[in-house]
Enzyme design. Structure first.
Site, PDB file in Angstrom:
ATOM      1  N   ASN A  71       0.955  -1.138  -0.184  1.00 55.75           N
ATOM      2  CA  ASN A  71       0.268  -0.115  -0.011  1.00 55.75           C
ATOM      3  C   ASN A  71       0.896   1.276  -0.113  1.00 55.75           C
ATOM      4  OD1 ASN A  71      -1.711   2.237   1.190  1.00 55.75           O
ATOM      5  ND2 ASN A  71      -3.219   0.618   1.360  1.00 55.75           N
ATOM      6  N   HIS A  97      -9.721  -1.983 -16.085  1.00 60.93           N
ATOM      7  CA  HIS A  97     -10.268  -1.125 -15.131  1.00 60.93           C
ATOM      8  C   HIS A  97     -11.576  -1.515 -14.920  1.00 60.93           C
ATOM      9  CE1 HIS A  97     -10.072   2.423 -12.784  1.00 60.93           C
ATOM     10  NE2 HIS A  97     -11.196   2.830 -13.374  1.00 60.93           N
ATOM     11  N   ASN A 101     -12.687  -3.352   0.640  1.00 63.94           N
ATOM     12  CA  ASN A 101     -13.525  -2.334   0.628  1.00 63.94           C
ATOM     13  C   ASN A 101     -14.156  -1.851  -0.775  1.00 63.94           C
ATOM     14  OD1 ASN A 101     -12.561  -1.923   3.204  1.00 63.94           O
ATOM     15  ND2 ASN A 101     -11.202  -0.402   3.011  1.00 63.94           N
ATOM     16  N   GLY A 154     -14.738   2.828   2.242  1.00 63.00           N
ATOM     17  CA  GLY A 154     -13.119   3.170   2.428  1.00 63.00           C
ATOM     18  C   GLY A 154     -12.270   3.091   1.521  1.00 63.00           C
ATOM     19  N   HIS A 192     -10.028  -4.444  -6.152  1.00 62.38           N
ATOM     20  CA  HIS A 192      -8.987  -4.485  -5.285  1.00 62.38           C
ATOM     21  C   HIS A 192      -9.358  -4.850  -4.012  1.00 62.38           C
ATOM     22  CE1 HIS A 192      -9.219  -0.522  -4.035  1.00 62.38           C
ATOM     23  NE2 HIS A 192      -8.803  -0.700  -2.864  1.00 62.38           N
ATOM     24  N   CYS A 202     -19.949 -24.693  13.997  1.00 63.02           N
ATOM     25  CA  CYS A 202     -20.589 -26.032  13.360  1.00 63.02           C
ATOM     26  C   CYS A 202     -21.965 -26.165  13.896  1.00 63.02           C
ATOM     27  CB  CYS A 202     -19.722 -27.137  14.110  1.00 63.02           C
ATOM     28  SG  CYS A 202     -18.174 -27.538  13.105  1.00 63.02           S
ATOM     29  N   PHE A 212     -25.667   5.996  19.163  1.00 64.30           N
ATOM     30  CA  PHE A 212     -26.092   4.845  20.082  1.00 64.30           C
ATOM     31  C   PHE A 212     -25.103   3.726  19.812  1.00 64.30           C
ATOM     32  CE2 PHE A 212     -28.765   0.953  20.894  1.00 64.30           C
ATOM     33  CZ  PHE A 212     -28.552   1.265  22.302  1.00 64.30           C
ATOM     34  N   GLU A 213     -24.751   3.322  18.995  1.00 68.25           N
ATOM     35  CA  GLU A 213     -23.966   2.237  18.509  1.00 68.25           C
ATOM     36  C   GLU A 213     -22.444   2.317  18.893  1.00 68.25           C
ATOM     37  OE1 GLU A 213     -26.075   3.636  16.040  1.00 68.25           O
ATOM     38  OE2 GLU A 213     -26.779   1.852  14.846  1.00 68.25           O
TER      39      GLU A 213
END
Ligand SMILES: [Zn+2]
Ligand SMILES: [Zn+2]
Ligand SMILES: [Zn+2]
Length: 332
Positions: A76, A113, A153, A159, A166, A199, A308-309
């Site tokens: 990256n 692309h 992403n 993101g 990719h 399982c 809240f989360e």
């Protein structure tokens, strides 16, 4: 150099990265312009726009960092963690920290692309899965790393900064907290019942069929009972196995087909969908576990995580998984 800092209350590690030296004004407009094939560093022919490749599936006789590849793995350009240096674990009073050592790689899934590899043939997706496995195996040789997370992403809201299809991986010197929580929860279940909770989930969902999406010879896909997000999906191998690196050839073929089906259904419901997927597997130090079971989680980005989360860890999901399953299955 990035730094890893541990929250002294809940034990969560944070990567503090100052490399890009962001000023407050840099956060005002996070809009990233759409890339075109001419300027896209991931397109075939633009290899010099990226750091040198780490790994590639390429035609015989072609040289690294030149055209002729199918899948290309590169570092990256703006890594969250740096590959060079020692871990140097240390304390500062009550605080724990270490150097921000890790690997941050980009897996470019096609030389063309194309925005979504899932519009391509299953054979291409199979190759992508093999590359995930290859990179995980290779990074395991580095004793500094404890975990590798492979993730995707898709779209800006999820993101991604480039449109070209990719995925990425980040190798970390610690086992991330989310993974630790899954390991601990499944260990507790196993200690009590002497069975793998994953399982058991597979078995119950196969019996009930209320949240089951598609079942193949080697995998099941479903919307989890306690889905946090609308249309959240999981894919699990039917064979008990905690380590993704042990995936076999016939399983890769099956997983590619199922992944294509799941992402395809999601895209048919909402064509502009952005999403993340992640692979959860066992840590490098203890790969073979009776109580843990590797899996792939698909998180559509239809809602924003709000106050809240953040404050509670509770999620509010407005689409019941039993409903989500019905919609998704119609899109087959
Ligand atoms: Zn491109
Ligand atoms: Zn299992
Ligand atoms: Zn998981």
């Amino acid at each position: 150099m990035a730094e890893l800092r541990k929250d002294p209350v809940i034990g969560r590690w944070v990567i503090v990265s100052t490399e890009r030296g962001r000023r407050p004004s840099d956060f005002a407009d996070e809009q990233v312009p759409t890339t075109e094939a001419v300027t896209c560093p991931f397109c075939e022919g633009n290899e010099t726009m990226t750091p040198p490749e780490i790994y590639a599936c390429r035609k015989d006789g072609t040289k690294p960092n030149t055209p002729g590849w199918q899948i290309r793995v590169i570092p990256n350009k703006y890594p969250a963690l740096g590959i060079e240096g020692e871990l140097h674990k240390r304390g500062q009073g009550i605080y724990d920290m270490m150097n921000g050592i890790g690997a941050h790689e980009v897996i470019v899934e096609t030389p063309h692309h194309i925005e979504d590899v899932f519009s391509l043939e299953e054979r291409v997706i199979e190759e992508v899965i093999w590359v995930y496995r290859e990179r995980m195996k290779d990074l395991m040789k580095d004793p500094r790393f404890e975990y590798v997370l492979v993730f995707k992403n898709k779209g800006k809201a999820a993101g991604a900064s480039l449109d070209h299809s990719h995925s990425q991986l980040i190798a970390t010197p610690i086992v991330p907290k989310r993974v630790e929580e899954e390991l601990e929860g499944s260990r507790n279940y196993f200690n009590f019942k002497k069975r793998c909770v994953f399982c058991d989930i597979i078995q119950q969902e196969l019996d009930l069929k209320q949240r089951l999406l598609w079942v193949t010879e080697h995998f099941v896909s479903l919307c989890p009972f306690a889905s946090r997000f609308p249309y959240e999906m999981s894919i699990l191998p039917r064979r008990h196995c905690s380590d993704f690196k042990e995936i076999e050839e016939h399983e890769v073929r099956d997983l590619a087909a199922l992944l294509k089906k799941c992402i395809g259904a999601l895209t048919r419901i909402i064509p502009s969908i952005t999403y993340n997927y992640i692979i959860h597997t066992s840590p490098y130090s203890y790969p073979h576990l009776d109580y843990y079971h590797w899996h792939l989680e698909i998180i559509p980005r239809l809602t924003k995580v709000a106050g809240f989360e953040w404050g509670t860890g509770f999620y509010i999901n407005h689409v019941a998984p039993e409903e989500a399953v019905k919609h998704l299955r119609q899109m087959e």
